[in-house]
Design a protein around this motif. Structure first.
Motif, PDB file in Angstrom:
ATOM      1  N   ALA A  66     161.121  44.816 -35.752  1.00  0.00           N
ATOM      2  CA  ALA A  66     160.590  45.470 -36.950  1.00  0.00           C
ATOM      3  C   ALA A  66     159.951  44.377 -37.800  1.00  0.00           C
ATOM      4  O   ALA A  66     160.505  43.290 -37.944  1.00  0.00           O
ATOM      5  N   ALA A  67     158.779  44.652 -38.336  1.00  0.00           N
ATOM      6  CA  ALA A  67     158.088  43.686 -39.200  1.00  0.00           C
ATOM      7  C   ALA A  67     157.248  44.455 -40.208  1.00  0.00           C
ATOM      8  O   ALA A  67     156.999  45.655 -40.041  1.00  0.00           O
ATOM      9  N   VAL A  68     156.809  43.771 -41.229  1.00  0.00           N
ATOM     10  CA  VAL A  68     155.930  44.375 -42.230  1.00  0.00           C
ATOM     11  C   VAL A  68     154.512  43.885 -41.982  1.00  0.00           C
ATOM     12  O   VAL A  68     154.278  42.689 -41.824  1.00  0.00           O
ATOM     13  N   ARG A  69     153.583  44.841 -41.912  1.00  0.00           N
ATOM     14  CA  ARG A  69     152.164  44.518 -41.739  1.00  0.00           C
ATOM     15  C   ARG A  69     151.450  44.828 -43.049  1.00  0.00           C
ATOM     16  O   ARG A  69     151.589  45.909 -43.608  1.00  0.00           O
ATOM     17  N   TRP A  70     150.721  43.843 -43.530  1.00  0.00           N
ATOM     18  CA  TRP A  70     149.934  43.968 -44.758  1.00  0.00           C
ATOM     19  C   TRP A  70     148.470  44.073 -44.381  1.00  0.00           C
ATOM     20  O   TRP A  70     147.974  43.298 -43.564  1.00  0.00           O
ATOM     21  N   GLU A 107     147.678  47.562 -48.890  1.00  0.00           N
ATOM     22  CA  GLU A 107     148.582  48.480 -48.207  1.00  0.00           C
ATOM     23  C   GLU A 107     149.524  47.715 -47.282  1.00  0.00           C
ATOM     24  O   GLU A 107     149.124  46.740 -46.638  1.00  0.00           O
ATOM     25  N   SER A 108     150.763  48.187 -47.218  1.00  0.00           N
ATOM     26  CA  SER A 108     151.722  47.605 -46.280  1.00  0.00           C
ATOM     27  C   SER A 108     152.430  48.737 -45.547  1.00  0.00           C
ATOM     28  O   SER A 108     152.448  49.880 -46.006  1.00  0.00           O
ATOM     29  N   GLU A 109     152.995  48.400 -44.394  1.00  0.00           N
ATOM     30  CA  GLU A 109     153.741  49.378 -43.607  1.00  0.00           C
ATOM     31  C   GLU A 109     154.762  48.656 -42.746  1.00  0.00           C
ATOM     32  O   GLU A 109     154.609  47.467 -42.445  1.00  0.00           O
ATOM     33  N   VAL A 110     155.809  49.364 -42.374  1.00  0.00           N
ATOM     34  CA  VAL A 110     156.827  48.833 -41.476  1.00  0.00           C
ATOM     35  C   VAL A 110     156.412  49.207 -40.059  1.00  0.00           C
ATOM     36  O   VAL A 110     156.150  50.378 -39.777  1.00  0.00           O
ATOM     37  N   ALA A 133     155.418  52.101 -33.158  1.00  0.00           N
ATOM     38  CA  ALA A 133     155.351  53.027 -34.289  1.00  0.00           C
ATOM     39  C   ALA A 133     155.047  52.253 -35.559  1.00  0.00           C
ATOM     40  O   ALA A 133     155.284  51.050 -35.633  1.00  0.00           O
ATOM     41  N   ALA A 134     154.510  52.965 -36.543  1.00  0.00           N
ATOM     42  CA  ALA A 134     154.272  52.397 -37.870  1.00  0.00           C
ATOM     43  C   ALA A 134     154.664  53.454 -38.898  1.00  0.00           C
ATOM     44  O   ALA A 134     154.381  54.641 -38.717  1.00  0.00           O
ATOM     45  N   TYR A 135     155.368  53.027 -39.954  1.00  0.00           N
ATOM     46  CA  TYR A 135     155.902  53.942 -40.946  1.00  0.00           C
ATOM     47  C   TYR A 135     155.580  53.479 -42.358  1.00  0.00           C
ATOM     48  O   TYR A 135     155.444  52.296 -42.617  1.00  0.00           O
ATOM     49  N   ALA A 136     155.526  54.443 -43.251  1.00  0.00           N
ATOM     50  CA  ALA A 136     155.526  54.200 -44.695  1.00  0.00           C
ATOM     51  C   ALA A 136     154.324  53.403 -45.178  1.00  0.00           C
ATOM     52  O   ALA A 136     154.455  52.571 -46.074  1.00  0.00           O
ATOM     53  N   ASN A 144     172.915  51.281 -34.418  1.00  0.00           N
ATOM     54  CA  ASN A 144     172.551  51.833 -33.107  1.00  0.00           C
ATOM     55  C   ASN A 144     171.066  51.689 -32.778  1.00  0.00           C
ATOM     56  O   ASN A 144     170.594  52.311 -31.831  1.00  0.00           O
ATOM     57  N   ASP A 145     170.316  50.920 -33.563  1.00  0.00           N
ATOM     58  CA  ASP A 145     168.867  50.734 -33.371  1.00  0.00           C
ATOM     59  C   ASP A 145     168.088  52.044 -33.473  1.00  0.00           C
ATOM     60  O   ASP A 145     166.996  52.162 -32.943  1.00  0.00           O
ATOM     61  N   ARG A 146     168.641  53.045 -34.154  1.00  0.00           N
ATOM     62  CA  ARG A 146     167.938  54.326 -34.273  1.00  0.00           C
ATOM     63  C   ARG A 146     167.115  54.435 -35.541  1.00  0.00           C
ATOM     64  O   ARG A 146     166.296  55.335 -35.678  1.00  0.00           O
ATOM     65  N   ALA A 147     167.340  53.532 -36.486  1.00  0.00           N
ATOM     66  CA  ALA A 147     166.618  53.584 -37.754  1.00  0.00           C
ATOM     67  C   ALA A 147     166.413  52.164 -38.271  1.00  0.00           C
ATOM     68  O   ALA A 147     167.155  51.253 -37.915  1.00  0.00           O
ATOM     69  N   VAL A 148     165.387  52.018 -39.090  1.00  0.00           N
ATOM     70  CA  VAL A 148     165.123  50.750 -39.758  1.00  0.00           C
ATOM     71  C   VAL A 148     165.153  51.016 -41.260  1.00  0.00           C
ATOM     72  O   VAL A 148     164.488  51.920 -41.764  1.00  0.00           O
TER      73      VAL A 148
END
Length: 113
Positions: free
Chosen positions: A56-60, A65-68, A79-82, A96-100
């Motif tokens: 998991a990382a943050v992309r700017w 704009e940024s997203e996880v 996947a990319a979120y938020a 359980n690696d099901r959520a970040v």
């Protein structure tokens, strides 16, 4: 912001001229770029999943704009979120690696999502 997997592989930021990308450093010292930074795309806060198969990382993006982003260990985007115009940081995997989980100031004060 380096993070070490159980087998000694490290995911970390690499600063280049005008860019910040993601790299993997193997225990033998070999370095592999998995997400190149550009003047339009910067990366931050990489974290291994507990299983060590995803990052998991943050992309700017240019414009604020940024997203996880979830990447596999080779750097392929899963996947990319938020995506939003806010500061997003500190991604952390659940047990359980099901959520970040991550911190964001999208609604004003910093909160966990």
């Amino acid at each position: 912001s380096p993070d070490v997997r159980a087998d000694g592989h490290v995911v970390a930021l690499q600063n280049t001229e005008g860019a910040t990308g993601l790299v993997l450093r193997a225990p033998d010292g070999a370095l592999t770029t998995i997400a190149a930074g550009t003047p339009d795309v910067q990366w931050s806060a990489p974290r291994w999943s507990r299983s060590g198969t995803r990052i998991a990382a943050v992309r700017w993006r240019r414009g604020g704009e940024s997203e996880v982003v979830i990447l596999d260990a080779a750097g392929r985007e899963e996947a990319a979120y938020a995506r939003t115009r806010a500061v997003q940081q500190h991604p952390s995997w659940d047990v359980n690696d099901r959520a970040v989980y991550f911190a964001s100031d999208r609604d004003g004060p910093m909160a966990v999502y």
